[in-house]
Design a protein around this motif. Structure first.
Motif, PDB file in Angstrom:
ATOM      1  N   TYR A 139       0.851  -1.190   0.000  1.00  0.00           N
ATOM      2  CA  TYR A 139       0.000   0.000   0.000  1.00  0.00           C
ATOM      3  C   TYR A 139       0.886   1.238   0.000  1.00  0.00           C
ATOM      4  O   TYR A 139       2.117   1.146   0.117  1.00  0.00           O
ATOM      5  CB  TYR A 139      -0.952   0.000   1.198  1.00  0.00           C
ATOM      6  CG  TYR A 139      -0.305   0.210   2.546  1.00  0.00           C
ATOM      7  CD1 TYR A 139      -0.440   1.409   3.236  1.00  0.00           C
ATOM      8  CD2 TYR A 139       0.439  -0.804   3.152  1.00  0.00           C
ATOM      9  CE1 TYR A 139       0.131   1.602   4.496  1.00  0.00           C
ATOM     10  CE2 TYR A 139       1.021  -0.630   4.402  1.00  0.00           C
ATOM     11  CZ  TYR A 139       0.868   0.573   5.063  1.00  0.00           C
ATOM     12  OH  TYR A 139       1.448   0.766   6.292  1.00  0.00           O
TER      13      TYR A 139
ATOM     14  N   ILE B  71      -7.357  -0.558   8.989  1.00  0.00           N
ATOM     15  CA  ILE B  71      -6.527   0.568   9.438  1.00  0.00           C
ATOM     16  C   ILE B  71      -7.050   0.926  10.817  1.00  0.00           C
ATOM     17  O   ILE B  71      -8.210   1.321  10.959  1.00  0.00           O
ATOM     18  CB  ILE B  71      -6.644   1.779   8.497  1.00  0.00           C
ATOM     19  CG1 ILE B  71      -6.269   1.394   7.067  1.00  0.00           C
ATOM     20  CG2 ILE B  71      -5.748   2.920   8.992  1.00  0.00           C
ATOM     21  CD1 ILE B  71      -6.559   2.488   6.038  1.00  0.00           C
TER      22      ILE B  71
ATOM     23  N   VAL C  35       1.488   5.396   1.456  1.00  0.00           N
ATOM     24  CA  VAL C  35       1.243   6.352   2.540  1.00  0.00           C
ATOM     25  C   VAL C  35       1.691   7.725   2.075  1.00  0.00           C
ATOM     26  O   VAL C  35       2.742   7.866   1.453  1.00  0.00           O
ATOM     27  CB  VAL C  35       2.014   5.966   3.821  1.00  0.00           C
ATOM     28  CG1 VAL C  35       1.879   7.068   4.871  1.00  0.00           C
ATOM     29  CG2 VAL C  35       1.519   4.646   4.375  1.00  0.00           C
TER      30      VAL C  35
ATOM     31  N   PHE D 177      -3.838   6.982   2.833  1.00  0.00           N
ATOM     32  CA  PHE D 177      -3.566   5.617   2.390  1.00  0.00           C
ATOM     33  C   PHE D 177      -4.095   5.460   0.965  1.00  0.00           C
ATOM     34  O   PHE D 177      -5.104   6.058   0.596  1.00  0.00           O
ATOM     35  CB  PHE D 177      -4.271   4.597   3.288  1.00  0.00           C
ATOM     36  CG  PHE D 177      -3.830   4.635   4.731  1.00  0.00           C
ATOM     37  CD1 PHE D 177      -2.945   3.692   5.220  1.00  0.00           C
ATOM     38  CD2 PHE D 177      -4.324   5.606   5.593  1.00  0.00           C
ATOM     39  CE1 PHE D 177      -2.542   3.717   6.550  1.00  0.00           C
ATOM     40  CE2 PHE D 177      -3.928   5.639   6.922  1.00  0.00           C
ATOM     41  CZ  PHE D 177      -3.038   4.693   7.401  1.00  0.00           C
TER      42      PHE D 177
ATOM     43  N   VAL E  34      -4.304  -0.136  -1.733  1.00  0.00           N
ATOM     44  CA  VAL E  34      -4.115  -1.252  -0.811  1.00  0.00           C
ATOM     45  C   VAL E  34      -4.265  -2.560  -1.589  1.00  0.00           C
ATOM     46  O   VAL E  34      -5.307  -2.815  -2.209  1.00  0.00           O
ATOM     47  CB  VAL E  34      -5.130  -1.185   0.337  1.00  0.00           C
ATOM     48  CG1 VAL E  34      -4.947  -2.375   1.280  1.00  0.00           C
ATOM     49  CG2 VAL E  34      -4.988   0.136   1.101  1.00  0.00           C
TER      50      VAL E  34
END
Length: 453
Positions: A112, A381, A114, A392, A395
């Protein structure tokens, strides 16, 4: 790391570099479909439809939102993309989506992105994979058992990429957390770019490989790199064994026969005046170091009744080139200084060594042939943060490294390419401004003469 895996990483990384080079030129409006065989994927382009926000009171104030990325960085370079953000600081956030992974023996990868729009100074940005049979997503909280927790965490002295595996102790039935002993370092806290986090689990080799962005991946073994170890020890300290009261574990002691010398002066100061120093020529004893600025003029709009009596600002006295005021001799180290006297240390004749409790057989010992990861039923999360707008994106839960790299090249690499364009433009402008300043200051060789001509 095994040579065949390293070769795969290198080859895939080379492809990523190619994608970075071509991405901005081509432009990108995101409408991406992940490769076949992927277990879960969400790019948040359709909002939070796949996710359920926790209804537990602790998380009631922390609401996820989806928002587009900065148009000045991404949009103008052909990248249209949205992320799921935690918009407010000092909040607990929790949401999850259903996922089913019954076994890890067919390959497993978690990946994922960030992005911290205002930096990441104190808070987590990791994912959790709740263990089956967790199904009631509205009840997600920090007490829900999980199989894996992975991702960056930063606050104070904590600067790490977590990899925590929860496993059930076969002897006690208790859930235990096993942490990486030496976790990788996350991206810089002030960094506002999009960053990629990837975890690959090799169940057969009992290994976990972590990669941040395009940095060389690190591989860890379940056997040697986790604390506490998955394998219970055969022996443990006897909890009933206590250190005897007369046990001496100080290897040295102050010499009881030592006596302070008669000439040892504990009162002597550490520093003394330098008697050889002389007042410099030109020192102005009667002049103040600071004086009112003689060129200052009271402003026309100054009102003494409202603003008080006007006083000129003070400046350094121009007569004090050497020094002004009462001159004092400088200090120097005292050659006779010894400080407080202490008896020297000698070997302790009663020293018995460092005490340790005796070992006894571990009643909860069992032979562990293989670490079995708990099946998962969701991706979640569940974090606390002191930063605004930590986001985010993309994913992914898949079964192969190739799937993860294909997704990263189509998503993260495109965004990274847009960031690189902006960084290069800023660097170019900085270099141009510096060169211009050097010319104006005469630092550009013949630039000053050229201006005169």
């Amino acid at each position: 790391m095994h040579s065949n895996k390293l070769a795969t990483w290198v080859a895939l990384s080379a492809f990523t570099v190619l994608i970075l080079t071509l991405a901005v030129e081509a432009g990108k409006k995101k409408a991406y479909k992940p490769p076949k065989g992927v277990i879960f994927f969400d790019d948040f382009e359709s909002g939070l439809g796949k996710w359920t926000q926790s209804k537990v009171d602790k998380y009631s104030a922390g609401k996820f939102v989806t928002e587009a990325l900065d148009a000045e960085v991404y949009g103008k370079n052909g990248v249209e993309d949205s992320m799921a953000f935690m918009p407010e600081k000092a909040k607990h956030y929790a949401m999850s989506a259903p996922v089913k992974v019954a076994s890890f023996d067919k390959g497993f990868v978690l990946q994922y992105e960030v992005k911290a729009n205002k930096g990441m100074t104190c808070g987590g940005a990791y994912l959790k994979l709740p263990a089956a049979p967790f199904k009631d997503l509205k009840k997600l909280d920090d007490k829900v058992p999980y199989s894996i927790m992975f991702g960056p965490d930063r606050c104070g002295s904590t600067q790490k990429v977590h990899l925590i595996i929860q496993a059930k102790d076969k002897a006690t039935g208790e859930m235990r957390e096993h942490h990486l002993k030496t976790p990788p370092v996350p991206h810089r806290g002030s960094d506002q770019n999009v960053h990629l986090y990837r975890l690959e689990i090799d169940d057969a080799k009992q290994e976990a490989t972590i990669q941040v962005d395009d940095i060389t991946p690190q591989t860890f073994t379940f056997k040697d790199d986790f604390e506490p170890p998955f394998q219970p020890p055969e022996e443990i300290d006897d909890p009933e064994d206590k250190k005897p009261e007369d046990w001496i574990d100080e290897a040295q002691m102050k010499d009881p026969n030592a006596v302070k010398p008669d000439d040892w002066d504990e009162e002597a100061p550490r520093m003394i005046e330098d008697e050889d120093a002389k007042k410099p020529d030109g020192w102005m004893d009667k002049e103040p170091e600071m004086i009112p600025d003689p060129s200052a003029v009271k402003p026309d709009e100054w009102d003494d009744e409202e603003d008080g009596a006007w006083e000129a600002p003070v400046i350094k006295n121009p007569k004090c080139e050497v020094g002004c005021g009462a001159w004092k001799r400088p200090l120097k180290p005292n050659p006779n200084y010894k400080g407080k006297w202490q008896a020297p240390m000698v070997d302790n004749p009663d020293y018995k060594g460092a005490w340790a409790p005796r070992k006894i057989p571990n009643p909860n010992y069992y032979k562990l042939d293989k670490v079995g990861l708990l099946p998962i039923s969701a991706v979640a999360i569940e974090v606390w943060t002191m930063d605004e707008y930590v986001g985010f994106d993309d994913v992914l839960i898949g079964t192969s490294l190739e799937q993860a790299v294909e997704v990263a090249d189509a998503t993260w690499a495109v965004k990274r390419a847009a960031e690189k364009v902006v960084e290069d433009e800023a660097k170019k402008k900085e270099d141009e401004d510096r060169a211009k300043a050097e010319v104006e200051m005469g630092g550009g060789g013949d630039g000053e003469e050229a201006q005169k001509v």
